[in-house]
Design an enzyme around this catalytic site. Structure first.
Site, PDB file in Angstrom:
ATOM      1  N   SER A 147       0.840  -1.200   0.000  1.00 31.79           N
ATOM      2  CA  SER A 147       0.000   0.000   0.000  1.00 31.79           C
ATOM      3  C   SER A 147       0.883   1.260   0.000  1.00 31.79           C
ATOM      4  O   SER A 147       1.785   1.372  -0.794  1.00 31.79           O
ATOM      5  CB  SER A 147      -0.972  -0.029   1.182  1.00 31.79           C
ATOM      6  OG  SER A 147      -1.931   0.993   1.092  1.00 31.79           O
ATOM      7  N   SER A 394      -9.000   5.724   6.996  1.00 35.59           N
ATOM      8  CA  SER A 394      -7.705   5.878   6.329  1.00 35.59           C
ATOM      9  C   SER A 394      -7.845   6.196   4.850  1.00 35.59           C
ATOM     10  O   SER A 394      -6.940   5.934   4.063  1.00 35.59           O
ATOM     11  CB  SER A 394      -6.864   4.612   6.514  1.00 35.59           C
ATOM     12  OG  SER A 394      -7.553   3.478   6.007  1.00 35.59           O
TER      13      SER A 394
END
Length: 553
Positions: A147, A394
């Protein structure tokens, strides 16, 4: 948290990862399965680590891939496996290792045409598209990505046939089996050479890019964006979607400028994040400094993280929107513009996301579905269409197609970013302006997240707290009305505690990787009230660590 004095400044040459050393360590360092930090550990987003630390090396990938092959066989998953990678330096070698094992196990593998990098949402989309209408021969997928994490990081995650992140029951099995392979020195792992695997009869090519891009018009109203001629800017942050954006702009005739199309495994073009590290985090104003400096060049701008499952929205009115602000706006817009969505379609959010989402959802007369941290909790609801929009704190989100059918069951930063253009084009107000209206109507939210030290035993205590262990009846001058250790939406454990009053709340949960616990707090009564909530939250947690009070002699 302490902000590094270099945060927001360009990365300096001496800070850049030594890629040859990183890749060499991937192939030469053998993990010690007796050391907790060198075992396979699946967190909320798969196994992550660095070859330099012995936590992401060739043995890990060989073991995990063999475990996935065995999981597929046990569960009769015998359709193709869609394999995608991002632009981190460790993704290419991990891809080679995984393919060697997959081919040796006779798994039909779908690699990207032209060796293109592959965003996470494109893999989820491919799995769901293939499986539609099928009951047998189902597909699944692997995405090789850490990520937004720093350049020296590697990551490896599995998406079962439902197309989204694997649940705990799946990852626990894969983790356990992988560590058994490590303990046995990979003696049961099947493998062939990379060259042989690449040309195996079971290895095929799939056009992830064009399949995904051609279908985008069914989840975002690309026509209204095109007709409006709004000027959009996008920064792929050197990630897996780097070639997707120009294809999107060309196909849908969008007035879009890609401000950076570099792919560099050192990510030298980034500005440093809050802690002085290079991190491709589109929700960080430090990592997004370059995009913020250009905000007035565009009507709206956005960026995605390295695997393009998270988004950051930059508006002229407000700069970089905090993740929860944009999620609130997206909920407000989608549930009023998607007329083909079912009337009982709900809003999904995580327990540590802003209550502004709750207030917007209530005004829309929609049901709120709150889950623990982790997008895996939304997979079923997106798949069965009971959830129209799902977002997490997030900056990860996904939502249904315009016709109310499933789009992806994993986070989709591309669709979420393009949605901001649709919102501006249709309403003639950018998401920052719309959110300012929420503050006038529902109150101004102040939000903070802090990390505090905790021993392994304290972390264990926090994860197993029960509401009756909280002796406090007030938080920051307000009566506590709810104490949760399980999410209200699906009754799953949140791995910590959430304490709620009328105008503020906090949640505390242990970190899965560090000796810290995290406090998330929000107030609708101002910054001083928020500071009180945070201070009292720490007291409440520390009291819980201390255990029950005992009486006098």
């Amino acid at each position: 948290m302490k902000i590094n004095p270099n945060a927001g400044n360009p990365a300096q040459p001496e800070m850049l990862v030594n890629v040859p050393r990183l890749v060499t360590a991937y192939y030469t360092r053998i993990p010690d399965s007796n050391l907790p930090g060198e075992r396979v550990v699946f967190g909320t987003s798969g196994h992550r680590g660095s070859s330099l630390e012995g936590s992401f090396n060739e043995w890990h990938i060989l073991a995990i891939t063999q475990a996935i092959c065995q999981y597929r066989k046990q569960h009769d998953i015998d359709g193709p496996l869609f394999l995608g990678i991002d632009t981190h330096a460790l993704s290419e070698p991990a891809y080679a290792s995984a393919l060697e094992v997959l081919a040796a196990n006779d798994v039909e593998v779908m690699l990207a045409a032209n060796d293109e990098y592959t965003p996470t949402p494109a893999v989820s989309h491919a799995i769901l598209t293939y499986n539609e209408g099928r009951t047998h021969g189902l597909a699944d997928g692997i995405v090789i990505t850490p990520s937004h994490n720093p350049p020296e990081s590697g990551g490896f995650k599995y998406n079962p046939p439902h197309g989204g992140p694997a649940g705990v029951e799946v990852t626990s099995w894969i983790e356990s089996r992988s560590n058994t392979f490590l303990e046995r020195n990979l003696s049961d792992v099947k493998r062939m050479s990379f060259e042989k695997a690449l040309h195996a009869d079971t290895t095929h090519r799939h056009d992830f890019l064009n399949s995904y891009v051609a279908d985008l018009q069914n989840v975002v109203d690309t026509k209204v964006i095109s007709d409006s001629k709004i000027h959009m800017g996008v920064d792929p942050l050197g990630g897996a979607g780097v070639h997707y954006w120009s294809a999107i702009a060309e196909r849908y005739k969008l007035n879009m400028t890609v401000v950076n199309n570099q792919v560099d495994p050192t990510f030298r073009f980034m500005t440093l994040d809050w802690d002085g590290k290079i991190r491709m985090d589109p929700s960080s104003r430090y990592a997004m400094r370059g995009m913020l400096n250009m905000k007035d060049r565009f009507d709206i701008a956005f960026a995605c993280d390295t695997d393009h499952d998270r988004h950051g929205i930059v508006t002229r009115s407000s700069g970089l929107l905090p993740a929860d602000h944009y999620l609130s706006v997206a909920v407000h817009y989608l549930f009023q513009s998607r007329h083909e969505w079912a009337s009982n379609t709900a809003v999904g959010k995580t327990v540590v996301s802003s209550q502004m989402i709750d207030r917007v959802t209530a005004a829309l007369d929609r049901r709120l579905y709150e889950v623990p941290v982790g997008f895996k909790w939304f997979v079923e609801g997106l798949g069965n269409r009971s959830l129209g929009f799902c977002g997490e704190e997030s900056a990860g989100a996904s939502f249904l197609r315009i016709n109310g059918k499933t789009w992806t069951t994993d986070k989709d930063g591309i669709a979420a970013a393009l949605l901001s253009g649709e919102i501006l084009a249709r309403t003639e107000r950018d998401p920052g302006e719309i959110y300012s209206g929420f503050e006038r109507e529902y109150g101004r939210s102040e939000f903070q997240r802090i990390d505090a030290p905790a021993t392994p035993e304290q972390k264990k205590t926090l994860s197993k707290l029960s509401p009756d262990q909280i002796r406090h009846t007030e938080i920051a001058g307000e009566a506590i009305r709810t104490i949760l250790t399980r999410a209200s939406g699906n009754n799953a454990s949140i791995g910590g505690i959430k304490v709620i009053a009328d105008n503020g709340w906090f949640a505390a949960r242990p970190s899965g990787t560090e000796d810290i616990y995290k406090i998330y707090a929000e107030s609708f009564l101002g910054k001083d009230h928020l500071r009180c909530i945070v201070a009292e939250a720490q007291t409440i947690v520390e009291d819980a660590f201390a255990g029950p009070r005992t009486g006098g002699p």
